[in-house]
Structures are given as structure tokens and as C-alpha cells.
Scaffold this active site. Structure first.
Site, PDB file in Angstrom:
ATOM      1  N   LYS A   1       0.871  -1.183   0.000  1.00  0.00           N
ATOM      2  CA  LYS A   1       0.000   0.000   0.000  1.00  0.00           C
ATOM      3  C   LYS A   1       0.908   1.234   0.000  1.00  0.00           C
ATOM      4  CE  LYS A   1      -1.464   2.898   2.938  1.00  0.00           C
ATOM      5  NZ  LYS A   1      -1.369   4.136   2.119  1.00  0.00           N
TER       6      LYS A   1
ATOM      7  N   GLU B   1      10.142   1.813  10.124  1.00  0.00           N
ATOM      8  CA  GLU B   1      11.166   2.822   9.774  1.00  0.00           C
ATOM      9  C   GLU B   1      10.467   4.163   9.910  1.00  0.00           C
ATOM     10  OE1 GLU B   1      14.243   2.231   9.081  1.00  0.00           O
ATOM     11  OE2 GLU B   1      14.190   0.080   8.718  1.00  0.00           O
TER      12      GLU B   1
ATOM     13  N   CYS C   1      13.955  11.381   5.958  1.00  0.00           N
ATOM     14  CA  CYS C   1      13.857  11.049   7.384  1.00  0.00           C
ATOM     15  C   CYS C   1      15.218  11.148   8.067  1.00  0.00           C
ATOM     16  CB  CYS C   1      13.300   9.648   7.525  1.00  0.00           C
ATOM     17  SG  CYS C   1      14.136   8.514   6.425  1.00  0.00           S
TER      18      CYS C   1
ATOM     19  N   GLU D   1      10.288  16.984  13.962  1.00  0.00           N
ATOM     20  CA  GLU D   1      10.710  16.717  12.594  1.00  0.00           C
ATOM     21  C   GLU D   1       9.920  17.663  11.683  1.00  0.00           C
ATOM     22  OE1 GLU D   1       9.406  13.008  10.776  1.00  0.00           O
ATOM     23  OE2 GLU D   1      11.443  12.703  10.078  1.00  0.00           O
TER      24      GLU D   1
HETATM   25  N1  LIG Z   1      12.879   5.830   8.816  1.00  0.00           N
HETATM   26  C1  LIG Z   1      12.746   5.815   7.525  1.00  0.00           C
HETATM   27  O1  LIG Z   1      13.292   4.980   6.835  1.00  0.00           O
HETATM   28  C2  LIG Z   1      11.871   6.830   6.863  1.00  0.00           C
HETATM   29  C3  LIG Z   1      12.015   7.060   5.516  1.00  0.00           C
HETATM   30  C4  LIG Z   1      11.212   8.010   4.915  1.00  0.00           C
HETATM   31  C5  LIG Z   1      10.243   8.678   5.650  1.00  0.00           C
HETATM   32  N2  LIG Z   1      10.123   8.435   6.948  1.00  0.00           N
HETATM   33  C6  LIG Z   1       9.135   9.163   7.738  1.00  0.00           C
HETATM   34  O2  LIG Z   1       7.897   9.241   7.062  1.00  0.00           O
HETATM   35  C7  LIG Z   1       7.224  10.439   7.427  1.00  0.00           C
HETATM   36  C8  LIG Z   1       6.742  11.164   6.184  1.00  0.00           C
HETATM   37  O3  LIG Z   1       5.931  10.376   5.437  1.00  0.00           O
HETATM   38  P1  LIG Z   1       4.329  10.501   5.478  1.00  0.00           P
HETATM   39  O4  LIG Z   1       3.892  11.896   5.747  1.00  0.00           O
HETATM   40  O5  LIG Z   1       3.825   9.798   4.272  1.00  0.00           O
HETATM   41  O6  LIG Z   1       4.027   9.694   6.780  1.00  0.00           O
HETATM   42  P2  LIG Z   1       2.652   9.091   7.281  1.00  0.00           P
HETATM   43  O7  LIG Z   1       2.998   8.429   8.542  1.00  0.00           O
HETATM   44  O8  LIG Z   1       1.569  10.077   7.281  1.00  0.00           O
HETATM   45  O9  LIG Z   1       2.281   8.040   6.157  1.00  0.00           O
HETATM   46  C9  LIG Z   1       3.133   6.965   5.839  1.00  0.00           C
HETATM   47  C10 LIG Z   1       2.297   5.819   5.354  1.00  0.00           C
HETATM   48  O10 LIG Z   1       1.555   5.324   6.463  1.00  0.00           O
HETATM   49  C11 LIG Z   1       0.183   5.262   6.126  1.00  0.00           C
HETATM   50  N3  LIG Z   1      -0.576   5.473   7.349  1.00  0.00           N
HETATM   51  C12 LIG Z   1      -0.908   6.646   7.933  1.00  0.00           C
HETATM   52  N4  LIG Z   1      -1.645   6.413   9.039  1.00  0.00           N
HETATM   53  C13 LIG Z   1      -1.774   5.074   9.166  1.00  0.00           C
HETATM   54  C14 LIG Z   1      -2.444   4.227  10.093  1.00  0.00           C
HETATM   55  N5  LIG Z   1      -3.129   4.719  11.131  1.00  0.00           N
HETATM   56  N6  LIG Z   1      -2.382   2.886   9.906  1.00  0.00           N
HETATM   57  C15 LIG Z   1      -1.695   2.376   8.863  1.00  0.00           C
HETATM   58  N7  LIG Z   1      -1.059   3.136   7.944  1.00  0.00           N
HETATM   59  C16 LIG Z   1      -1.095   4.469   8.101  1.00  0.00           C
HETATM   60  C17 LIG Z   1       0.000   6.315   5.060  1.00  0.00           C
HETATM   61  O11 LIG Z   1      -1.144   6.059   4.284  1.00  0.00           O
HETATM   62  C18 LIG Z   1       1.295   6.186   4.273  1.00  0.00           C
HETATM   63  O12 LIG Z   1       1.199   5.132   3.344  1.00  0.00           O
HETATM   64  C19 LIG Z   1       8.229  11.249   8.176  1.00  0.00           C
HETATM   65  O13 LIG Z   1       7.963  11.204   9.552  1.00  0.00           O
HETATM   66  C20 LIG Z   1       9.541  10.577   7.872  1.00  0.00           C
HETATM   67  O14 LIG Z   1      10.547  10.736   8.810  1.00  0.00           O
HETATM   68  C21 LIG Z   1      10.910   7.514   7.572  1.00  0.00           C
END
Ligand SMILES: NC(=O)c1ccc[n+]([C@@H]2O[C@H](COP(=O)([O-])OP(=O)(O)OC[C@H]3O[C@@H](n4cnc5c(N)ncnc54)[C@H](O)[C@@H]3O)[C@@H](O)[C@H]2O)c1
Length: 477
Positions: free
Chosen positions: A170, A245, A279, A378
Site C-alpha cells: 500500500k 522505519e 527522514c 521533525e
Molecule cells: N525511517 C525511515 O526509513 C523513513 C524514511 C522516509 C520517511 N520516513 C518518515 O515518514 C514520514 C513522512 O511520510 P508521510 O507523511 O507519508 O508519513 P505518514 O505516517 O503520514 O504516512 C506513511 C504511510 O503510512 C500510512 N498510514 C498513515 N496512518 C496510518 C495508520 N493509522 N495505519 C496504517 N497506515 C497508516 C500512510 O497512508 C502512508 O502510506 C516522516 O515522519 C519521515 O521521517 C521515515
């Protein structure tokens, strides 16, 4: 206008159970660039069933078979590289050059790395009369974000394919185009039906259903710490493997020596890359207190040199991904000013001449203290904060004073000192003196940045179960 309203399930493009169209906006133009469908729980059930059925046979394939499969995926991926880059630029605003070299390049890199690791991975090992077998964990579900879409998808998909797992992806509903093309690539490469499935949707519906699904053996999410916690809670009753992650607020310690100027320059450039939407971006720079003004001047010059604009052109920085992200960043920049940090470059509002598109000014705050919001949260935008330290011990203490632990950076001219500082930083990846990305280096976080490791050989372990076959070699009478 892209019309990507179907899901890829069981080796076929299928209609959603209940059509729920969703517009995807190009952040550079603020115009709708395409449409996807948001799925529901019955789409998740269907995809998980397909993955479960395929696991029966795919888990029994040999490493050599899976190596051939990965080679075919790599060939198809290369053929579509230009389409993939254009999709990434359109869905999340990465400049064309960055999209081609880094965004698409990282995806290819993970596929190639996995196929190399697979070539001699020790799936079996004998210890005395016991054979230890490493078997695929089962059906995996992947939830991915928008900032490095192909990197984050392939660093899960590649080791999963290599180890014999089947999967449901997804992708982020904000940047779903490149994932859709990746499903086409899987199809063209002849990935067996049900091994790779794609269901679009939002987090609370499709993401949560995957996390809770009893037939999913492992859920892997890359995203915010907030979403990672939700996923872990939803997954808990079924005791599946949870891989996270998550976010970061990475410290960058610049030591007081000849490498100072270079360290500040590299550090600042690391924040402008991908509009700060990484991130592991080195967003919290720590400099000797006596050299704060010098650091601020170097970072200001770096910020003012960044070209911002239409990502299809020759620019360093495109827009940030969405209006929501733009608004969040603007609010945090204002909070930095309100809390008394010194604004030395950038600030609120769009860069001059850019009235359309979610463009943010490369921004530098100096004289920041670690309790300010801009040092703790962040921001996920091109905002660098510079904090003073009085001693290396204090720099390490401030560096570690964060709920996150994804990455850390150290720069200095004496390699021994740099290594010692690195050994005291609580982060999953420490980068010394701006070293280049290493796709074999494990990637993942300490503390609230997550659990588990991705990339290279280390990633395989997270996709495998360990079985001990005792008496495999009969004991001698
Ligand atoms: N550690 C890493 O490897 C890494 C890499 C890239 C981004 N990030 C992190 O990702 C974030 C940015 O991405 P974003 O805004 O898309 O994050 P997000 O958490 O809003 O969304 C990430 C994914 O999670 C899904 N999601 C959201 N709520 C959910 C829930 N309740 N249950 C299941 N899935 C859910 C979203 O649909 C999306 O596919 C930042 O915090 C960044 O640091 C981490």
C-alpha cells in the site's frame, strides 16, 4: 492526466470492490495530475488471499530461481527508468535530475543489491547435529510514504522477493504513481501471480486493515512515528512481526578543527536535498559556541545559492509534497521565530517569483536551543537549525537528546576523534565526513525511529524465520 483506478491483485489488474476515486495533485502546479482509487477492507482481503495462496509455491522456489526473477525485474525496471522518474517528479515534486539519479537510482540499487546478496546468502547452516534453516516469514504487507517513494518500496520488495516472501503493497496515497508503474514492471517481468500485489488506499482504512490482518505475517511501515505506533497497536493482537522505519531529527556534530567549513557546507546541502523531505536529513547542526556566527554565515550562503523552482527544469529544489506539508512547515518556521531563534536565511512565505506551487524558502535558524520546537520536531522541509555546544561531551549529550535515533553525522579532520564521537551517538546510522550513501549499510532507527533494519544483507534477516531441525544429522551411536 493519469488514470490509475485499478489494483494489481493475483497477477491481474482488477477494479476496486467499491470505487472511491481520489485525486493526486502535482505540488509544482497545484493541479490534479491523476486519479487513483482508495481501497477498502474487502480489497485488502482479496490481495492478502492472493498473496497467501502464492506463498505455498513461491516459498518453495530455489534461491537460483528467485535470482533469475530479480534479474528480470531489474531489466524491466531499467526499461521504465524515464517513466518512473517523470512519475516521481509529478507526484512529489523531486527535481528531474534528483528523480532520475537518486529517486529512481536508489530503487534500482536496492534490486541489484538484493540480487547480489542472494547469490551467496546462507539460508542453511549446520551446528552439530542440528540444521538451522532460514525460511521466508510469509505474507508481508508494506506501507510506504511519499518522500522517497521508490527507494522505500524497493528496499522492502527486493529482499522480500529474494527470500521467497509474498507481499501486498500500500503506497502513499499522496505519491502513488511510481508504485503503479512498479506493479506494471512486476507484471512485465513475469513475477508469479499473487507474489506481488498492490492496493491503494489511505492509512486508517487500507493500512490499518493490513496491519490487523490475521493472514499477514509481517507488517513493515515506513512513515511517521505516529503512524508506526498505530500500526504496531493494530498488529499486536495477531502477534505478527512488526517492522518500523519512522521519523528522525538527526544531529550533525561539526568538530572544531580544519574541516569546519567543509562540514557546515556538506551539512547544509544535506538539508536542501529533496526539499528537506528525508527522514535522515542532518537537520540539527551542532557547532562550537564560539564559531556560531561563522557557521551561520556559511549556512546562509549555502541557502541563498539554492535554486528553487519548476522541478521539471534544472533546479536544486522543487516544491514540498502538498499543501498540508507546506502549511505545517510554515507554521514551524513561524514558531522558530516566535520562540527566539535567529533567522539567518529564508523564513515564511514562498520564494520570490514563485506564486504557484508548494515552494518553501531554504531556511536557517542559528542560536537555537534544544528545547525549541524547531529543534525537537521533525519539520520535514528545508529548515536547518544550528545549536551551540561548549564541549564535545555536551555536543554528544545534545545530539542524543531527542526521542529519535535514525541517523547522526559527525565531521572533523581527525578520523580517530570522529570515530569516537560516532561510537557515543545513539543512532542506527552514523555518517562520517559526508561519506556517500552505502546501499549495503543497514538502515533503521534506535528509539522512536523504529525497529528492524533495511538495505543490503542485514535486511534479509527481517524477512526470514529461523527453524531449528534437531537431529537433522543422526547422532552416532
Ligand atoms: N525511517 C525511515 O526509513 C523513513 C524514511 C522516509 C520517511 N520516513 C518518515 O515518514 C514520514 C513522512 O511520510 P508521510 O507523511 O507519508 O508519513 P505518514 O505516517 O503520514 O504516512 C506513511 C504511510 O503510512 C500510512 N498510514 C498513515 N496512518 C496510518 C495508520 N493509522 N495505519 C496504517 N497506515 C497508516 C500512510 O497512508 C502512508 O502510506 C516522516 O515522519 C519521515 O521521517 C521515515
Amino acid at each position: 492526466m493519469r488514470e490509475y483506478g485499478q489494483f494489481y491483485i493475483g497477477g491481474q489488474w482488477v477494479d476496486p470492490a467499491q470505487p472511491q476515486p481520489d485525486d493526486v495533485v502535482n505540488p509544482a502546479t497545484e493541479q490534479v495530475a491523476g486519479r487513483i482509487a482508495l481501497g477498502g477492507t474487502s480489497d485488502v482481503d482479496r490481495a492478502v488471499e492472493a498473496a497467501r495462496a502464492a506463498f505455498e509455491t513461491f516459498s518453495q522456489t530455489s534461491p537460483a530461481d528467485r535470482g533469475e526473477l530479480l534479474s528480470r525485474v531489474i531489466e524491466e525496471y531499467k526499461k521504465r527508468a524515464e517513466d518512473l522518474a517523470a512519475a516521481v517528479t509529478e507526484e512529489m515534486g523531486a527535481p528531474a535530475k534528483l528523480a532520475t539519479t537518486a529517486q529512481v537510482g536508489m530503487g534500482l540499487g536496492h534490486l541489484v543489491t538484493a540480487s547480489k546478496v542472494l547469490a551467496d546468502y546462507p539460508f542453511e547452516e549446520d551446528r552439530g547435529t542440528t540444521r538451522i534453516v532460514r525460511e521466508p516469514v510469509g505474507v508481508c504487507a508494506f506501507i510506504t510514504p511519499w518522500n522517497w517513494p521508490l527507494n522505500q518500496i524497493t528496499c522492502k520488495v527486493a529482499p522480500a522477493l529474494a527470500t521467497g516472501c509474498t507481499m501486498v503493497l500500500k503506497p502513499s496515497e499522496e505519491a502513488p504513481f511510481s508504485a503503479y508503474l512498479l506493479a506494471e514492471i512486476m507484471d512485465a517481468a513475469g513475477v508469479p501471480a499473487g507474489v506481488f500485489n498492490l492496493v491503494n488506499g489511505d492509512g486508517p482504512t487500507v493500512g490499518a486493515a493490513l496491519a490487523a490482518h490475521p493472514q499477514v505475517d509481517m507488517i513493515s511501515i515506513t512513515g511517521s512515528t505516529r503512524a508506526g505506533v498505530e500500526v504496531a497497536k493494530a498488529a499486536a493482537p495477531t502477534v505478527k512481526r512488526v517492522h518500523q522505519e519512522l521519523g528522525g531529527k538527526s544531529p550533525n556534530i561539526i568538530l572544531d578543527d580544519d574541516a569546519f567549513e567543509k562540514g557546515v557546507k556538506i551539512g547544509a546541502a544535506g538539508v536542501w536535498a529533496n526539499s528537506g523531505q528525508s527522514c535522515n536529513a542532518p537537520t540539527r547542526m551542532l557547532v562550537p559556541a564560539a564559531r556560531m556566527d561563522e557557521a551561520a554565515a556559511i549556512a546562509k550562503a549555502s541557502a541563498e545559492k539554492v535554486t528553487v523552482g519548476d522541478p521539471t527544469g534544472e533546479v536544486k529544489m522543487g516544491p514540498v509534497v502538498s499543501k498540508a506539508q507546506y502549511d505545517k512547515i510554515q507554521g514551524l518556521i513561524q514558531q522558530g521565530v516566535d520562540e527566539g531563534a535567529s533567522l539567518v536565511a529564508g523564513g515564511t512565505g514562498r520564494p520570490d517569483g514563485l506564486d504557484t506551487g508548494y515552494y518553501v524558502k531554504p531556511t536557517v535558524f542559528a542560536n537555537v536551543s534544544n528545547d525549541m520546537t524547531v529543534a525537537r520536531e521533525e519539520i520535514f522541509g528545508p529548515v536547518l537549525v544550528i545549536l551551540p555546544y561548549e564541549s564535545v561531551d555536551q555536543a554528544i549529550e545534545i545530539g542524543n537528546d531527542t526521542p529519535y535515533g535514525l541517523a547522526a553525522y559527525v565531521s572533523g579532520s581527525d578520523q580517530d576523534t570522529v570515530r569516537k564521537v560516532a561510537s557515543r551517538l545513539r543512532a542506527g546510522q552514523v555518517n562520517l565526513n559526508g561519506a556517500a550513501v552505502d546501499l549495503n549499510a543497514p538502515f533503521g532507527g534506535y528509539k522512536q525511529s523504529g525497529n528492524g533494519r533495511e538495505w543490503g544483507q542485514t535486511a534479509f534477516a527481517d524477512f526470514l524465520e529461523t527453524k531449528a531441525v534437531i537431529g537433522y544429522t543422526p547422532a552416532e551411536a
